[in-house]
Design a protein around this motif. Structure first.
Motif, PDB file in Angstrom:
ATOM      1  N   ILE A   2      -2.580   1.828 -10.525  1.00 35.86           N
ATOM      2  CA  ILE A   2      -1.561   2.800 -10.234  1.00 35.86           C
ATOM      3  C   ILE A   2      -0.846   2.804 -11.404  1.00 35.86           C
ATOM      4  O   ILE A   2      -0.650   3.669 -11.488  1.00 35.86           O
ATOM      5  N   LYS A  23       1.063  -0.907  -0.339  1.00 30.97           N
ATOM      6  CA  LYS A  23      -0.221  -0.254   0.207  1.00 30.97           C
ATOM      7  C   LYS A  23       1.087   1.384   0.294  1.00 30.97           C
ATOM      8  O   LYS A  23       0.720   2.097  -0.762  1.00 30.97           O
ATOM      9  N   ASP A  24       1.763   0.769   0.807  1.00 32.43           N
ATOM     10  CA  ASP A  24       2.596   2.280   1.202  1.00 32.43           C
ATOM     11  C   ASP A  24       3.732   2.654  -0.508  1.00 32.43           C
ATOM     12  O   ASP A  24       3.366   3.691  -0.766  1.00 32.43           O
ATOM     13  N   LYS A  25       3.672   1.068  -1.116  1.00 34.16           N
ATOM     14  CA  LYS A  25       4.454   1.715  -2.194  1.00 34.16           C
ATOM     15  C   LYS A  25       3.856   1.556  -3.409  1.00 34.16           C
ATOM     16  O   LYS A  25       5.100   2.474  -4.211  1.00 34.16           O
ATOM     17  N   LEU A  26       2.802   2.402  -3.074  1.00 31.35           N
ATOM     18  CA  LEU A  26       1.764   2.356  -4.356  1.00 31.35           C
ATOM     19  C   LEU A  26       2.259   4.023  -4.839  1.00 31.35           C
ATOM     20  O   LEU A  26       2.307   4.528  -5.404  1.00 31.35           O
ATOM     21  N   LYS A  27       2.486   4.533  -3.601  1.00 30.36           N
ATOM     22  CA  LYS A  27       2.635   6.687  -3.608  1.00 30.36           C
ATOM     23  C   LYS A  27       3.641   6.324  -4.573  1.00 30.36           C
ATOM     24  O   LYS A  27       4.169   7.693  -5.507  1.00 30.36           O
ATOM     25  N   ASP A  28       4.663   5.199  -3.997  1.00 31.57           N
ATOM     26  CA  ASP A  28       5.956   5.610  -4.265  1.00 31.57           C
ATOM     27  C   ASP A  28       5.977   5.223  -6.619  1.00 31.57           C
ATOM     28  O   ASP A  28       7.013   6.328  -7.417  1.00 31.57           O
ATOM     29  N   ALA A  75       3.451   5.773  -8.109  1.00 37.64           N
ATOM     30  CA  ALA A  75       2.572   7.030  -8.616  1.00 37.64           C
ATOM     31  C   ALA A  75       3.831   8.224  -8.549  1.00 37.64           C
ATOM     32  O   ALA A  75       3.388   8.937  -9.795  1.00 37.64           O
ATOM     33  N   THR A  76       4.736   8.286  -8.663  1.00 38.02           N
ATOM     34  CA  THR A  76       5.528   9.520  -8.862  1.00 38.02           C
ATOM     35  C   THR A  76       6.058   9.047  -9.973  1.00 38.02           C
ATOM     36  O   THR A  76       6.806  10.632 -10.312  1.00 38.02           O
ATOM     37  N   GLU A  95      -5.555  -1.940  -7.836  1.00 37.18           N
ATOM     38  CA  GLU A  95      -5.379  -1.328  -6.524  1.00 37.18           C
ATOM     39  C   GLU A  95      -3.666  -0.450  -8.089  1.00 37.18           C
ATOM     40  O   GLU A  95      -3.707  -0.088  -8.647  1.00 37.18           O
ATOM     41  N   GLN A 125       4.892   8.401 -12.639  1.00 37.58           N
ATOM     42  CA  GLN A 125       3.645   8.759 -13.580  1.00 37.58           C
ATOM     43  C   GLN A 125       4.036  10.381 -14.557  1.00 37.58           C
ATOM     44  O   GLN A 125       4.235  10.819 -13.927  1.00 37.58           O
TER      45      GLN A 125
END
Length: 598
Positions: free
Chosen positions: A108, A37-42, A44-45, A104, A47
């Motif tokens: 992503i 879940k946390d790595k999904l944010k990484d 996204a960077t 998800e 994109q």
């Protein structure tokens, strides 16, 4: 008192798989879930910046693969835990969360392909020269550029990915209905004792020497499907619509073309399979006529199709004996292969027996970095010995692929998956035939091979044609009602089984219980796989070590090249009808051999 299935806690641990090799506790699973879940944010960077430089492309691909590897582990653990007992709501929840996370992640990462597609071939080659680490991804990148015409903008790809959870609905509903909610009637066995029909027992009951038992089981099973036939038609209709939806948004001419393109397999391969089999139905008709004569029945019904034709030979094979038979049968594959097989038998890879709520059928599954797993619902008959050999073929293919390929190429295509499993069955039948002098047993084994061929080549090709027809109907704007599905299925059944078989009304419902119809043109691969496996098995037995080494290299190749190319290197050209025609010749020889022994 009816013979009911045991609860899972009554099964000896040595006959259960050890999912603790993936996660020792559910708490460990939760930690990885939160980590992803946390790595999904990484992810996204990246994109909008993924292809700005060769360094960005390398870093982005490395991160995506790292996260996907953990996500597949989460999914594997959750789905196998759920399959142990589909009634367990805690693992239903875990599986649903794993599936949601998978969707998800797909959403992503949906920018990845469209951004890569903005690169020209020249720019891609420049990046590959600049960054040594990118060479790992060369085949992946080539494959993406190959499908350039079928990808959309990043925004549109994200919308498509977000639809995943909805389009998986029909299969999930079918699976819950089929495995958790349907309770089949109780019938009386040949001794007059009550026994409940279950998925796991159905084929065993169909093999029963007592025709009344076979007929009762057949009618009992399909009576339950008939109660919910409109629901099953609706779920299948929706599944087909989802396949067509994806094909159309990606600008394919048909759902079939779309499904095959993932493997880089031309539509001609699919159509040639159907044509070649339909041009060669006479050996099948001859086998059915022979079956009718040997059983001595006025009419051969669909519930007479599975019962062994050697009525006074009752072979019961306990699981421990089955393992030894498989080891002996696979000796031509060499010591290295056999050592892996034995490790699988002794190290918690296999979940052996049926229990209440357990998923029906058999499969091989797993995740990168952990040994593969096999789910069985073993009963003491020859068919289940072959199922063990089959699923261990898948498992060892996975083992070799995982050991020899990086994560990005470890997950081999389904087109080649059925080769490894069916080759094991082919070697086993040849071993068993060579090592028995007993004519009755030999006849029994030939009968088994004929049944294997009928089920894997003729029946799966019939399934493949059914899939093709129902997709074409929906593409033409026709809804799949239960009446239409029954009509199509019964007509095909009559065509493939021939004039000596009565296509009972119940068989028109068979489509309702086949999970593979939700898998988007999957089943044809059983027939092509069987044909390729027959050719490779013959080469192994004729050429020895040289052919074994080519075959082991095939198992190690994973998804590092296109399936048709991987098979060609192993020695089989599946773009031609020759392997299918060759397999049919073998079937015809076995029918003639069986006739002489009868």
């Amino acid at each position: 008192m009816a013979k009911e299935l045991p609860e899972r806690n009554k099964i000896d641990d040595k006959y259960k798989w050890d999912l603790e090799d993936i996660y020792k506790t559910d708490e460990e699973w939760e930690k990885d879930f939160n980590r992803v879940k946390d790595k999904l944010k990484d992810i996204a960077t990246f994109q909008g910046k993924l292809v700005n430089s060769s360094q960005n492309l390398l870093d982005g691909l490395n991160l995506i693969m790292e996260v996907e590897e953990v996500a597949t582990r989460l999914y594997a653990y959750a789905h196998m835990r759920q399959d142990e007992d589909t009634r367990d709501q805690s693992y239903q929840s875990l599986f649903n969360r794993a599936q949601s996370l998978h969707n998800e992640l797909a959403s992503i990462t949906s920018f990845m392909v469209p951004e890569i597609l903005t690169l020209s071939r020249e720019q891609m080659n420049k990046y590959l020269e600049e960054k040594e680490g990118l060479k790992l991804y060369r085949h992946l990148l080539d494959n993406i550029l190959r499908q350039k015409d079928h990808y959309l903008s990043a925004k549109e790809e994200r919308l498509i990915a977000m639809a995943g959870e909805v389009t998986q609905g029909p299969y999930n509903i079918f699976s819950m209905m089929n495995n958790a909610d349907l309770t089949f009637p109780i019938i009386k066995d040949e001794k007059g004792e009550e026994v409940r029909v279950t998925h796991g027992r159905f084929i065993e009951l169909m093999e029963n020497k007592n025709r009344r038992v076979r007929k009762d089981a057949f009618k009992a099973l399909y009576s339950k499907y008939n109660e919910f036939i409109n629901t099953f038609a609706s779920t299948l209709n929706t599944a087909v619509k989802s396949h067509i939806y994806y094909a159309r948004v990606r600008k394919y001419n048909s759902a079939l073309e779309s499904a095959l393109d993932d493997d880089n397999v031309p539509v001609d391969v699919y159509n040639n399979l159907i044509k070649t089999i339909k041009d060669n139905l006479k050996p099948m008709y001859k086998y059915m006529k022979l079956r009718k004569e040997i059983l001595g029945v006025d009419e051969l019904h669909m519930y007479d199709i599975y019962t062994p034709l050697v009525s006074d030979l009752d072979i019961k094979i306990p699981y421990e004996e089955a393992k030894e038979m498989v080891i002996n049968g696979l000796k031509p594959l060499g010591d290295e292969y056999l050592n892996i097989l034995k490790e699988g038998f002794n190290s918690g890879w296999i979940d052996v027996y049926e229990n209440k709520g357990k998923r029906s059928g058999a499969y091989s599954s797993g995740c990168y970095g952990v040994h593969p797993y096999v789910l069985l619902n073993y009963t003491d008959n020859l068919d289940n010995v072959f199922t063990l050999a089959h699923e261990m073929g898948h498992a060892i293919h996975t083992y070799y692929s995982n050991k020899n390929q990086p994560f990005v190429y470890a997950n081999y295509k389904i087109f080649v998956a059925e080769v490894a499993s069916t080759l094991n069955e082919t070697l086993l039948i040849k071993y068993l035939l060579e090592n028995t002098q007993d004519e009755k047993k030999k006849k029994y084994l030939i009968n088994h091979y004929l049944e294997q061929f009928r089920g894997t080549v003729y029946r799966q090709t019939m399934f493949a044609e059914f899939e093709k027809i129902i997709h074409e109907k929906v593409e033409q704007g026709q809804p799949l009602t239960s009446g239409l599905l029954k009509e199509i299925y019964k007509k095909l059944n009559e065509e493939y089984y021939g004039p000596d078989v009565v296509s009972d009304e119940e068989i028109a419902l068979e489509w309702a219980r086949i999970p593979h119809f939700y898998y988007n043109f999957y089943v044809y691969k059983y027939a092509t796989g069987f044909s390729a496996a027959t050719a490779l098995a013959n080469k192994i037995l004729e050429e020895g070590d040289k052919a074994v080494q080519r075959y082991i290299q095939f198992l190690k190749s994973g998804d590092s090249d296109y399936p048709l190319n991987v098979l060609k290197k192993a020695g089989v050209d599946m773009s031609s009808p020759e392997p299918i025609e060759s397999a049919i010749s073998t079937f015809k020889e076995f029918v003639d051999r069986f006739e002489k022994l009868s």
